[in-house]
Each structure stands twice: as C-alpha cells, then as structure tokens.
Design a protein around this motif. Structure first.
Motif, PDB file in Angstrom:
ATOM      1  N   ASN A   1       0.751  -1.275   0.007  1.00  0.00           N
ATOM      2  CA  ASN A   1      -0.044   0.071  -0.059  1.00  0.00           C
ATOM      3  C   ASN A   1       0.945   1.311  -0.091  1.00  0.00           C
ATOM      4  OD1 ASN A   1      -2.640  -1.136   0.420  1.00  0.00           O
ATOM      5  ND2 ASN A   1      -2.062  -1.838   2.263  1.00  0.00           N
ATOM      6  N   PHE A   2       0.437   2.048  -1.010  1.00  0.00           N
ATOM      7  CA  PHE A   2       1.189   3.571  -0.749  1.00  0.00           C
ATOM      8  C   PHE A   2       0.472   4.631   0.069  1.00  0.00           C
ATOM      9  CE2 PHE A   2       3.141   2.579  -5.029  1.00  0.00           C
ATOM     10  CZ  PHE A   2       4.463   2.285  -4.590  1.00  0.00           C
ATOM     11  N   THR A   3      -0.905   4.484  -0.147  1.00  0.00           N
ATOM     12  CA  THR A   3      -1.969   5.251   0.359  1.00  0.00           C
ATOM     13  C   THR A   3      -3.134   4.514   0.643  1.00  0.00           C
ATOM     14  OG1 THR A   3      -2.663   6.495  -1.367  1.00  0.00           O
ATOM     15  CG2 THR A   3      -0.964   7.480  -0.458  1.00  0.00           C
TER      16      THR A   3
ATOM     17  N   LEU B   1      -4.184   4.185  -3.123  1.00  0.00           N
ATOM     18  CA  LEU B   1      -3.039   3.562  -4.058  1.00  0.00           C
ATOM     19  C   LEU B   1      -2.323   2.631  -3.560  1.00  0.00           C
ATOM     20  CD1 LEU B   1      -2.419   4.931  -7.136  1.00  0.00           C
ATOM     21  CD2 LEU B   1      -0.528   6.402  -5.925  1.00  0.00           C
TER      22      LEU B   1
ATOM     23  N   TYR C   1      -0.161   9.584 -10.067  1.00  0.00           N
ATOM     24  CA  TYR C   1      -0.611  11.030  -9.265  1.00  0.00           C
ATOM     25  C   TYR C   1      -1.773  11.467  -9.697  1.00  0.00           C
ATOM     26  CZ  TYR C   1      -0.259  15.433  -7.344  1.00  0.00           C
ATOM     27  OH  TYR C   1      -0.651  16.820  -6.715  1.00  0.00           O
TER      28      TYR C   1
ATOM     29  N   PHE D   1      -3.029   2.710 -10.853  1.00  0.00           N
ATOM     30  CA  PHE D   1      -2.297   2.025 -11.766  1.00  0.00           C
ATOM     31  C   PHE D   1      -2.992   0.950 -12.566  1.00  0.00           C
ATOM     32  CE2 PHE D   1       0.724   3.112  -8.160  1.00  0.00           C
ATOM     33  CZ  PHE D   1       1.570   4.290  -8.826  1.00  0.00           C
TER      34      PHE D   1
ATOM     35  N   THR E   1       3.191   8.390   2.974  1.00  0.00           N
ATOM     36  CA  THR E   1       4.086   7.634   1.610  1.00  0.00           C
ATOM     37  C   THR E   1       5.398   7.733   1.834  1.00  0.00           C
ATOM     38  OG1 THR E   1       2.012   7.830   0.625  1.00  0.00           O
ATOM     39  CG2 THR E   1       3.746   6.437  -0.594  1.00  0.00           C
TER      40      THR E   1
ATOM     41  N   ASN F   1       8.049   3.731  -2.443  1.00  0.00           N
ATOM     42  CA  ASN F   1       7.527   4.698  -1.455  1.00  0.00           C
ATOM     43  C   ASN F   1       8.192   5.980  -1.534  1.00  0.00           C
ATOM     44  OD1 ASN F   1       5.391   3.122   0.063  1.00  0.00           O
ATOM     45  ND2 ASN F   1       6.871   1.707   0.170  1.00  0.00           N
TER      46      ASN F   1
ATOM     47  N   PHE G   1       6.557  12.388  -5.005  1.00  0.00           N
ATOM     48  CA  PHE G   1       5.663  13.006  -6.415  1.00  0.00           C
ATOM     49  C   PHE G   1       4.401  13.473  -5.879  1.00  0.00           C
ATOM     50  CE2 PHE G   1       3.965  12.983 -10.540  1.00  0.00           C
ATOM     51  CZ  PHE G   1       5.359  13.043 -11.069  1.00  0.00           C
TER      52      PHE G   1
ATOM     53  N   LEU H   1       4.214  -6.007   2.636  1.00  0.00           N
ATOM     54  CA  LEU H   1       2.836  -5.763   3.004  1.00  0.00           C
ATOM     55  C   LEU H   1       2.837  -5.404   4.410  1.00  0.00           C
ATOM     56  CD1 LEU H   1       0.117  -4.726   2.067  1.00  0.00           C
ATOM     57  CD2 LEU H   1      -0.552  -7.214   2.470  1.00  0.00           C
TER      58      LEU H   1
ATOM     59  N   ASP I   1       2.810  -1.922   6.236  1.00  0.00           N
ATOM     60  CA  ASP I   1       1.481  -1.562   6.961  1.00  0.00           C
ATOM     61  C   ASP I   1       1.953  -1.360   8.346  1.00  0.00           C
ATOM     62  OD1 ASP I   1       0.276  -1.576   4.549  1.00  0.00           O
ATOM     63  OD2 ASP I   1      -1.004  -3.213   5.116  1.00  0.00           O
TER      64      ASP I   1
END
Lengths: 643, 494
Positions: A76-78, A81, A198, A203, B327, B400, B406, B477, B481
C-alpha cells in the motif's frame, strides 16, 4: 471462468530458478537440463491450455472477449493507491503467453545441445528460468507497477545472460551497456508511471483502459488531464515517458545502441530474449495501454510511437545492409521489424476494421517471434559448425548443414514477405493499415520491405552459397536436440500466417474479418522479390559487384557500416562529458573543497588553541601584565565614552 | 524486568560476562550467545507488538517511566511504535552478523567485542527512549566507542579518520544539545513543569519563533550522522579505516540514528519549524543524493564507493522525511532498514575480499567470480539490491519515496523529486562498474586462484543479512503496513 491457475505459469520457472540457482555448482548438466526443460514444458502446457480455454471455451460474450483479473494487494502506498500483483487474461496477454512459451521451450530444448559441455550449464538454465518467470510476469501484469517490476526483472535476466561468458571483456562491457541504457529508459518509464499514479489515482489497467472514462474529461482518471506540461496534457506527457521506457527495451532509435552489443550473449539467448520476447516488451507495453494512447488528446502520444517506429525500422535496415557479423545483421533486422510493429500500433485506429494496425502489429509480433527465433537458432547452428560469427568466413555451407539450410531459407522467405510464409500475411496487414492512414510511413515501410529482403538474402547466400572457405574442421550438422527446434519453428513460420488473427486480437476486443489486400500485396511482394533478386546477383556466386558498389558509395557505405557513428556519440557523451566533465570535478570538489573546509576548521581550531595556549603561561607577571593592561584599556574606553 | 529494558540489560550483562572471559573462544561464545538472545528478543518483540497493537491504539506501547534526575525532570522513559520495533530488529540482526564477521579478530579480541557491544547498547537504548535527555545520552554512548574501534583496530590513516569522525560527530552533538535544550525550555507553554518527555512535549504548542530557531539545530545535529551534504566527509574516511564489523554497524545502524532522530525529535516536536525550513534541507539532501552517486562513480576503493553510495541512499531518507506525507515517510523508514541491511552486507563482503586479497582497489582485483564464487555471487546480488531491483528491499523503499515525493505538486519539490529519481540510473552505473571490473573479466592476479573459500561464520553472517533484504522485497506488505500505521500520529502534527 476461473483463470487463477495461470499464476502457476510464472511460478514454476521461478521455482526452477531457485532450485538451480542456489545449487548452481552442485547440480550436474543432465539433471539441470531435465529440470529446466521440464519446468518450462509444464508452463507451456498451461499456457496453451489457457489459450484454448480463453478463445474457444469462453469465447466471446455479447460479441466481445472478456477480461479476467485475479489480483491481491502487494504493497500500500496510501489508502487509495497500492501495487497489486496478479494475472490479467485478455486476448493480447494470452497471445503473448503462447509466443513466450513456444519460443522459450524451443530455446530450452536447443540449449541442451548448444550449451552441452559448458562449465556453467546449470547457471545458464537457472538464468533462462529466471527470464521465463520475469517475462510471464510481465505479460500477465494487471497494473503499471507490476509491469514495471517485471520489466526490471527481465532487464536483469538479460544483463546476466549477455554477461554469461563473464571472463570475456567484450561480454562484460555489453552486459553493462545493455543494463545502463535500458535503465536510463526506465527512468523515463518510472516517471511516467509516477505521473499516471498521481494524476489518475490508479495504476490499474482495467481502470485506465476504459474508453468511456478516457473520453469523459470529468471522469476520475481524466480529471487532471487539463493540467498541461509544455503545452501537452500531463497524461500525454506520462504516456510519452512510458513509451520512452518501451523504446529502450525494444531498441528503438536513439536507445538502440545496446542491442547489437547484446549479441555477445550465447546465441540461444539472442533468439529468446533479444529477438522474440523481451525486445518486443515495448510493443506489448504500448498495446497494453492502447486505449490510453489512442484516446488521450486525440492520440498525440501515438503519433510519437508511429514516427519513432517508422524511423527506427528504416535506420536499422540501412545499417543491416553492410554489417559483417551475422548475429549483428540479425540484431539490426530485429530492431527494424520491431520498428514495423511500433509504427503499426502508432497509426492504428480503435473500433472494428479501423483497428487493423493494432491487429497487424500483434500479428507481426507473433510471426516475427517465430521466424526471427528460427533465424537466430539457425545462425547458432552455423556458428556451432564453423566457430565464427563473420559472414566473410562462411560460404557454401548448404552441403554440410542441410537441415539448417532449409529451415534458414524458410525463415528468410518469411521475413522477406514472400507468400505463403507467415511474414507475408502480417507485413501485408501492416502495409495496408499504413496505406490507409499515413502515406509517408507507408512508403518508408515499403522501402524497408525491399531492404529487408535484400540484406536477408545477402546473409542467406553468403552463408550457404558463394565460395566455399577453408574450415579448420569439416562443418557438420548440429545434433538432433538443436535441429528439432529448427524444424518445428520452420513449420510454424511456414503456416502461422493462416491464423485468422483479426478474429482474436483487436483493440476493441470484438474481432473482425480481414482479407488479403491485393494491390498492396503485389507491391510488397514485388519489392521483396526485387531485393532477393539483387542479392542473388550479387552474392549467390563469388562476384566483385558488391565490392564495386561499396567503393562507389564509399562514404555512405562507411556511415552505415559504422552504424551512423551512434556508438561513438554515446561513448563521447558518457566518457568525455559525464565521466570527465561531471563526475571527476565532483570528486575533486568533494576532496578539496568540502573535505578541505572541514579539515580547515579542524586545523584552524588546533592553530588557534596553540596561539591561545601561550597566554596560559603560568607566569604570574604575564597575568599581572594582562590584568593591568586590561584595566587601563577599560578605563580609557570608559573615559572616552563619558566625554 | 519489562520487555524493552531487557534490550539494554542483556548487552550490559554480556559485557560483564566478557570482562571475565579468559580466551578467544570464550569471548566469541559469550558475544554470540548474548547477541543471539538479543535477536530472539527482537523477534519476540515484533510478535508482541502486533498483539499489543491490536488492542492498544496509543502512539507508543509497552511504555515505562522511571524518574531519574528529579530537579531537571529527566526520566528513564521508554516505549516503542512500529518504527522503533523495525529498527530494533535491524540493529539486532546487524550486530549478530557483525559478531559472525568478526570471528577472526584475534587482536585484543575481548576489548574489541566489549566496545562493539557498548556501541550496540547505545543504539538499542536510543531506539527505545522517549525521553529526550536519555535518548541523547544513549546517542553519545553509541558514538564514543567508535573512536576507539577505529583508532585501535582500524587500518590505513586510522588516527586521522577516527579523530575526524569523532570531532564532526561531537560537534554535531553540541549543536544537537542546544536544540534539545531549546525544546526543553519551551516545553511548558502553559506554565507547567519543563519536561524532556517526547509525548508530553507534543501536547504543548511550542511557539513558532522557537520552532524556527531550534528546528535547524536539531535537524543538523542529527543530520551530520545521517551524512547530510556537506557534512558527510567524515563517513568515507571513517569507513575506509574502520574494521569490517565496525563499518557494518556504523553504516548499517548508527547512521540510521540520524534519520530516526530527525523524524522522532525534530519533525515530530517542531512541525512548524520543519515546514518553514524544509525547502533549505530539501536542496541540501536532494543534492546529496546525486552528489553521493556521482562521487561513487569515480572512486576506486571499495569502501569509498560504498561510503559515497551511503551518502546517496541516506540523502534519499532525508529528502523523503522532508516531503511531508505518509507514503514518503514510510519510504524513508523502509529505506533506513533496507540500506542498513544492504550496506552491512556490502561491508561484510568487502571485508572478506580484503582479508583474502589484501587490497580494496578494484583495478587490482578482477575475475573474482571465478575464484570466490560464493562471495562474488552474493556481491552481485547485494549490488542488484542496492540499485533498486524489484524483489529486494531497496525497490520497495525507493518506490515509496518516489511516489510520496511525487505527491507534492509544486515545481520546487517536483524538480527535487526528478533529481532524486534520476539517481537510479547513476546508481546502476557505479554498481555495474564495480561488478564489471572486480568480479567479471579475466583473473588479474594468478595468486587469486589459491584463495580460501568462504567459511561457515562468514556464510552465516551473509545469510543473516540477505534474508531480510529478500524478505522485505518479496513480501513488503506486513512491514510497510506496520510502519504506515505508526505514522498516523506524525501526520496529525502537520
């Protein structure tokens, strides 16, 4: 229909890689061969089973092929996402499964003979398995990040295999070059992926390739497309960057320089990775994102694809005319044919017959994989027999290598576009599509078709006809383990053209019926036969026509022979500019200025303390003197300010 | 004894035992057993943490608080969250690997292992502390043995390097102390008693003016240890002179204190100051990313290459911390872990190569893959991991960082992001340069043919470091997390 089992297709080669890789020094050759081939055979059976299930059991629902996705979160990025891992089954991924499995299995079989007795045999099969795993993962990717991950992994497998003969300095240099050039392209790819993530918030291919959402500027994925970068939508910019990654891997101009050098790898590797599968990953990437390329800003990014592809195909074909190393000729030919595929994608429309370019591109990918792998494996058989790569050291080999000769001829006819071999059908579709949408590119590709026929038959006549050379050992035909794959691929190259490809693969997933475009077929066959005829005259018998022509066009000949000096330009940029003008001054700056300053601070502290420590002399009269003079100064200052 | 205090008690007991050991064998056994227990406790803590986290939503769990110095309100206050649990695990693995790799240290071995474990004690204490003053003391405990370890067991210009390293880190500590005291004296905005406790300080609003003044001091104090450009010059010389295990511990663990301290102290307590100053430090650290990578291209000494590579990778940690979102922060922590394992692995391998060939100059080496296949193959794997190949920890961390960076849409941070991402190309260049010159190619020196194969303790050390690198890269993960979850209290401050 449940396609979850397809996850096994990449995982089996991965298991084989781990087994062979960890025990590379212990496992014997025959065991490694059986494990490697057996693993890939299992994956191949599963791939064909999948294709059968997908196209014939499930078939079309409401007139379109369905897309099946099985995936799980990997990281997980966010909250919204994430990177998923999974499998995506649709017509092009299934087609790629078939291509990768077929070629990879043939190369595995062939390598058992070709690499026989090599010290690193087990290591070689471990690398091959790693590559197969990565390539399957790339093909089955469900999202951009997954494809990027496997993209890097095929890159590293390619690096390891090019540098397989690691004691040879040229192989080491070539492997390094391949990795760094493609890494540079991947920098663009990654930036594109980051931009897509972004600005569209996903994706996922299923979300991104939704034509309705792509045409609606207020949809979640297009809501930021109004933001511009240098006059183009950020989405267009992202797509062009992603294409840059694809161009790097697919050796498109100007990122092609690594491919000819990559021929330092063992020949089966060149056939598998640098002809049939990995180098078409760029084409696959564009095809994977085709709806995005087509719909975003009316396909500006797609125009870039078309012209880069068209130019590369001409550029490479010109270089291929004059090269001496038979593998390098084939490498430039690969680059040229991939240019065809890119161009065809670039000029394609979307719905129904409009999508002919897309279909033709995928069709050519399919047929090209077969006959180009065959050409490389045939070249490998020749090299195996005469222990040389140089065309001038070969000739008259048709007597000694009958099977190689016939199969090579079939492949050469196929790539030259002679009916009824496979290349004729796919090339005809490409030219027909180009004729409809872009006449300039059509004529470019028509010329390239003639050049291709010429250089291919220059190669063919040069190897198998012409004057017989003096060989150290009498050349003999390769063992059955090597000729069997040749024969199989020759049969496929001869008949693959009759597959009704447009029924299966089209951009809108609906399929349609095509027919041979007679006018265009006549033109392309005409120019192809012309090329063959010229090669016949010049090279079938030992003549001096070729030398006369090359000296007549001295400077043109020199330019194409030196590949338009692109290697030299790159070498100049990296060595003279980046190393000498940037990295060197940085090192100097670090040593002298940054470190120097720190040392200066340290040393001056020591110096100052040396000076100060003189004050602490321990003599009472010194202290008394300092004290008295201090009082006097203070009094003077006091009086001065009082007034 | 509570679960966290054991992390400093066990090393202290190990040291006590070590003082009574009589011969080399006993020294080895005692150190090994002590650090094995330590690793077992870290793994146990990880599971205990997951269990505790399910029922406890506090920022810090397993907290304990003892008054230590009443007049200044200094406490021995401890507690952990996901970030510190992960870093404790990193530390115990690297220390244990360091013990394996130092198996052959025969020169003053007792003193060597004692210094090594003192250093580790400081690091463990630092990661569990939530009292600023106690934290600072542990920080000093970790830094000081470094001087002895390099000065006595080092090689080359060891006195110069040891002095340079210690002076720069001490200078940084002085700056840091001013920053910490600044925070302390502003910790009672509402008129209560002054406190060093992180969680209590976070409850008060330190005035903006004070934040603006003390953030750069605290940041710089820690960032010198995190090899921030232009304060990185102690690191290449220091690493080059240090013995193998010390380089491993130093680059693998000690330098992580910098990023951790910045995040836990400077950014968590002084968020307004961080926002106000971020542009300045983003310039320095993103420049450091490129600078370190380009510096590594032109070096010929393996240790220098790795030291500059560390400057580049840790620059990424600092950039990511300053990008102000979960992130990127997650990436920063993951990068700290990943770099910790990878760089320790690199230094271990460099040590093995040096021990056999007595040179670290890549131009004098060549074709090592043929003569020491195990070490060379692992070196290639470590190199690929270092250049961010998927399947290894570096990729997970970098992605990440990139995605997080970005998220900032302003032009300045975009430029910084592109600069940082471009490092993936330069990294590939310097890694493959070493691989090409040193490992591949023909054998340069015929004597290399008789070099001994890797020994069991070397293999254990290597596997110990390689497993987490691959594990993080293949299944990120749960770890990512766990860290992401612990970042919520931080993002609430911004």
């Amino acid at each position: 229909m449940d396609f979850t089992y397809t996850i096994l297709i990449p995982l089996i080669p991965l298991a084989v890689f781990l087994i062979l890789g960890i025990n590379a020094l212990k496992i014997k050759e025959n065991v490694a061969g059986i494990v490697g081939v057996g693993g890939l055979l299992a994956s191949t059976i599963l791939s064909f089973y999948t294709a059968f299930q997908y196209f014939f059991k499930v078939g079309k629902v409401d007139g379109v092929y369905q897309t099946f996705v099985e995936k799980t979160v990997w990281m997980n990025f966010t909250d919204t996402l994430a990177i998923d891992m999974g499998v995506l089954i649709d017509p092009i991924s299934v087609m790629m499964l078939v291509v990768v499995s077929t070629i990879s299995l043939m190369v595995h079989l062939y390598s058992r003979g070709y690499m026989h007795g090599d010290q690193g045999f087990t290591r070689f099969f471990a690398y091959l398995s790693l590559f197969s795993f990565s390539m399957y993962g790339l093909v089955l990717a469900t999202n951009l990040f997954q494809i990027y991950i496997f993209w890097e992994l095929v890159g590293v497998s390619s690096f390891l295999l090019i540098g397989y003969y690691y004691t040879k300095p040229s192989a080491v240099a070539a492997s390094k070059k391949a990795f760094i050039v493609t890494r540079f392209a991947d920098f663009g790819f990654l930036m594109g992926v980051l931009m897509i993530g972004y600005y569209t918030g996903t994706f996922d291919f299923m979300a991104l390739n939704n034509p309705a959402a792509l045409q609606d500027l207020s949809s979640p994925i297009m809501q930021y497309s109004g933001i511009t970068f240098m006059g183009f939508s950020v989405i267009t910019t992202a797509l062009v960057l992603i294409f840059a990654g694809g161009a790097g891997k697919s050796a498109m101009f100007p990122l092609h320089i690594w491919l000819p050098d990559a021929m330092e790898g063992p020949t089966p590797v060149s056939a598998l990775i640098h002809a049939a599968t990995m180098v078409v990953a760029g084409v696959y990437l564009v095809a994977r994102l085709f709806p995005m390329f087509y719909f975003v800003e009316d396909g500006i990014a797609l125009q870039v694809v078309a012209y880069v592809g068209g130019f590369s195909s001409l550029f490479a074909a010109l270089i291929a005319l004059t090269q001496h190393d038979i593998k390098r000729i084939l490498a430039f030919s690969t680059m040229s044919q991939i240019g065809y595929m890119m161009m065809a994608l670039g000029i394609s429309g979307y719905g129904g017959v409009e999508g002919l370019g897309f279909t033709a591109s995928m069709f050519h990918l399919f047929t090209h994989a077969m006959f180009k792998a065959l050409l490389f494996l045939g070249a490998g058989s020749v090299i195996h027999a005469v222990h040389s790569n140089v065309l001038q050291e070969m000739g008259g080999l048709r007597k000694y290598l009958p099977i190689t000769h016939i199969t090579f001829l079939i492949a050469a006819l196929a790539i030259a576009g002679v009916p009824p071999f496979a290349g004729f059908f796919s090339k005809d579709e490409i030219l027909a599509a180009a004729y409809e949408s872009n006449r300039l590119l059509f004529w470019v590709e028509w010329t390239v078709a003639g050049l291709t026929a010429f250089y291919m038959f220059r190669l063919y006549f040069g190897i198998f006809w012409g004057k017989e050379r003096v060989y150290k050992h009498t050349p003999h035909e390769s063992p059955l383990s090597m000729t069997l794959p040749l024969m199989f691929l020759a049969i496929v190259s001869a008949v693959a053209g009759f597959v009704p490809f447009s029924q299966f693969v089209s951009p809108d997933l609906a399929g349609y019926t095509t027919h041979i475009h007679m006018n265009i077929a006549a033109m392309s066959v005409g120019v192809g036969v012309l090329g063959i005829a010229i090669a016949w005259i010049m090279y079938k018998k030992e003549t001096d026509i070729a030398d006369k022509i090359s000296s007549a066009f001295g400077f043109l000949y020199k330019w194409t022979y030196n590949k338009f000096y692109f290697d030299e330009i790159y070498l100049f940029v990296t060595r003279e500019i980046i190393f000498k003008r940037i990295a060197q001054p940085f090192a100097w700056f670090d040593k002298k200025i940054v470190d120097g300053t720190m040392n200066l601070i340290g040393n001056s502290t020591v110096d100052i303390s040396k000076k100060i420590k003189g004050a602490q002399s321990g003599k009472v009269q010194d202290y008394a003197f300092a004290f008295v003079s201090g009082v006097v100064i203070m009094v003077m200052v006091f009086i001065y300010f009082m007034n | 004894m509570d679960i966290l205090s054991l992390f400093i008690t066990v090393p202290v007991i190990t040291i006590l035992f070590l003082t009574f050991t009589k011969n080399l064998q006993q020294v080895r056994i005692v150190s090994l057993v002590g650090m094995l227990i330590q690793l077992g406790m870290s793994i146990n803590l990880l599971f205990a943490y997951f269990k505790e986290r399910a029922v406890n939503t506090d920022m810090m769990v397993f907290t304990k608080d003892y008054v230590w110095f009443e007049s200044f309100n200094i406490h021995y206050a401890i507690g952990v969250d996901g970030i510190s649990v992960a870093l404790l695990l990193l530390t115990s693995i690297v220390v244990l690997a360091g013990v394996f790799i130092s198996w052959k240290v025969t020169d003053l071995s007792k003193e060597f292992f004692i210094s090594l474990i003192v250093l580790a004690t400081g690091v463990f204490g630092f990661f569990i502390s939530i009292d600023l003053f106690t934290m600072f003391i542990f920080y000093e405990i970790a830094v000081i043995p470094m001087y002895l370890l390099i000065g006595i067991w080092g090689s080359g210009p060891k006195e110069y390097s040891a002095m340079k390293l210690t002076l720069m880190l001490m200078g940084a500590s002085a700056v840091l102390l001013v920053g910490i005291l600044g925070i302390y004296f502003n910790s009672n905005a509402d008129g209560g008693p002054l406190t060093f406790n992180l969680l209590e300080i976070a409850q008060v609003n330190i005035p903006f003016e004070a934040q603006k003044l003390f953030f750069p001091l605290t940041f710089l104090g820690f960032a010198v240890l995190g090899a921030l450009f232009p304060f990185h010059t102690w690191s290449p010389d220091g690493h080059a002179s240090a013995p193998t295990a010390v380089s491993m511990l130093h680059a693998g663990v000690l330098m992580k204190l910098g990023g951790y301290g910045i995040f836990r102290v400077a950014m968590y307590l002084l968020p307004l100051g961080a926002i106000d100053w971020s542009w300045f430090f983003i310039i320095l650290s993103s420049f450091g990313v490129i600078y370190g990578a380009l510096g590594a291209i032109r070096q010929n000494d393996l240790k220098y290459i790795n030291a500059y590579s560390s400057v580049s990778h840790l620059g990424m940690v600092l950039v990511a911390l300053l990008m102000m979102n979960k992130t990127a922060w997650n990436g920063a922590i993951l990068q700290s872990l990943s770099h910790g394992f990878m760089t320790a692995l690199f230094f271990a391998l460099i040590g093995m190569i040096y021990e056999r060939t007595h040179t670290r100059d890549i131009h004098k080496l060549g074709g090592l893959l043929k003569v020491m296949p195990f070490i060379s193959a692992i070196y290639i794997i470590a190199g690929l991991a270092n250049l961010g190949l998927p399947g290894f920890s570096g990729f997970v961390a970098e992605m990440n960082i990139f995605v997080g960076a970005f998220e900032n849409a302003d032009l300045f941070r975009r430029v910084a992001t592109v600069a940082v991402v471009s490092a993936i190309v330069v990294t590939a260049v310097y890694i493959l340069r070493v691989v090409g010159i040193m490992l591949m190619g023909p054998i340069k020196n015929e004597e290399f043919n008789d070099l001994p194969a890797s020994t069991w303790y070397e293999r254990y050390g290597v596997y110990l470091l390689l497993i987490p690198i691959a594990g993080m890269g293949i299944a990120p993960l749960w770890l990512s997390d766990m860290i992401l979850d612990s970042l919520t209290p931080f993002i609430a401050r911004f």
